[in-house]
Scaffold this active site. Structure first.
Site, PDB file in Angstrom:
ATOM      1  N   TYR A 152     -24.049  90.698  25.290  1.00  0.00           N
ATOM      2  CA  TYR A 152     -23.980  92.158  25.222  1.00  0.00           C
ATOM      3  C   TYR A 152     -24.021  92.753  26.626  1.00  0.00           C
ATOM      4  CZ  TYR A 152     -25.235  96.982  24.078  1.00  0.00           C
ATOM      5  OH  TYR A 152     -25.268  98.357  23.988  1.00  0.00           O
ATOM      6  N   LYS A 156     -21.179  95.015  28.734  1.00  0.00           N
ATOM      7  CA  LYS A 156     -21.438  96.337  29.316  1.00  0.00           C
ATOM      8  C   LYS A 156     -21.229  96.323  30.827  1.00  0.00           C
ATOM      9  CE  LYS A 156     -22.209  98.291  25.427  1.00  0.00           C
ATOM     10  NZ  LYS A 156     -21.251  99.285  24.892  1.00  0.00           N
TER      11      LYS A 156
END
Length: 277
Positions: A152, A156
């Protein structure tokens, strides 16, 4: 207050619930013409029903054709899109070595390629008109990397790099690029996670930040704002200092995350190999 939001045509991805639904509600309340997009048609219909005057369009951000069709529908309903809010995102939490291959691929498909598809669909239209804004809901994980969120955080970080590069390419065209980077927000995506040293946020708080950055465009917006100097300080500290700050402030989701609480969300988000998707 900067430019008026009333009358702007705003398209929001991942708008059926959570941050996306809060953004749609906030901007519709400010008088914007809002188009909600999401792959969950039932939830999308419910969200739009609560916001009279908005339009709901089924959307899969991993499909570039679907994103183009989404913006086409927005233009048919309200005219040229002034603001695209790239909000759709998914997150798997747990030890990096236990992450299913499906989860890793899905996060890159939605979080990175979904954002890229938004830029590719919206920026040329805006550039041709000499105005527009692309707001991407990234995360504080764009600048830090919490344990238990390896992929994750990687997605990002990629979004930050992509948006920063495209922003430079669009300089002078009238197209603004903005990144909103919140800490942990009280949504389904964050179920079973720890918020560490920063209080958990409400989706409405992020929505307010989005309205502010539309009124007064800027590139980086942290929510809460004190995360900005904190991330800058972390970059200046020696490694031993950064390690200490991480232990004190950044949630370790390997230790603190509740996998059982996240099971239903991760299944519905297509992050479990059992889904076969």
């Amino acid at each position: 207050m900067g430019r008026d939001v009333a009358g702007l045509t705003v398209a929001v991805t991942g708008a059926a619930r959570g941050i996306g639904a809060a953004i749609a509600a906030r901007l519709a309340g400010a008088g914007a013409n809002v188009v909600l997009g999401d792959r969950d048609q039932a939830a999308l219909t419910r969200a739009a029903a609560e916001l009279p005057g908005t339009v709901a369009v089924e959307l899969d951000v991993t499909d570039q054709g679907s994103v183009h069709a989404f913006l086409d529908r927005a233009e048919e309903a309200f005219g040229p899109v002034d603001v695209l809010v790239n909000n759709a995102g998914v997150m798997w939490v747990g030890p990096y070595a236990q992450e299913p291959e499906q989860a890793a691929r899905r996060q890159f498909e939605v979080n990175v390629h979904g954002v890229r598809h938004g830029f590719l669909a919206a920026a040329p239209r805006m550039r041709a008109r000499g105005r527009g804004q692309i707001v991407t809901i990234a995360s504080a994980a764009s600048r830090i990397s919490p344990p238990g969120e390896a992929t994750y955080a990687a997605t990002k970080h990629a979004v930050y790099g992509y948006a920063a590069a495209v922003r430079h390419e669009l300089r002078g065209t009238g197209v603004q690029v903005s990144l909103v980077m919140p800490a942990v927000v009280e949504t389904e995506l964050a179920l079973g996670t720890s918020h560490g040293g920063v209080p958990r946020l409400r989706p409405e708080t992020v929505a307010a930040a989005v309205e502010r950055v539309i009124r007064r465009p800027r590139f980086e917006v942290f929510v809460p704002g004190r995360l900005d100097p904190l991330t800058r300080l972390l970059a200046l500290l020696p490694q031993s200092g950064r390690d200490l700050a991480y232990r004190l402030l950044v949630p370790d989701q390997v230790v603190l995350g509740d996998g059982a609480a996240r099971a239903a969300y991760q299944r519905d988000a297509g992050l479990s190999e059992a889904d076969g998707q």
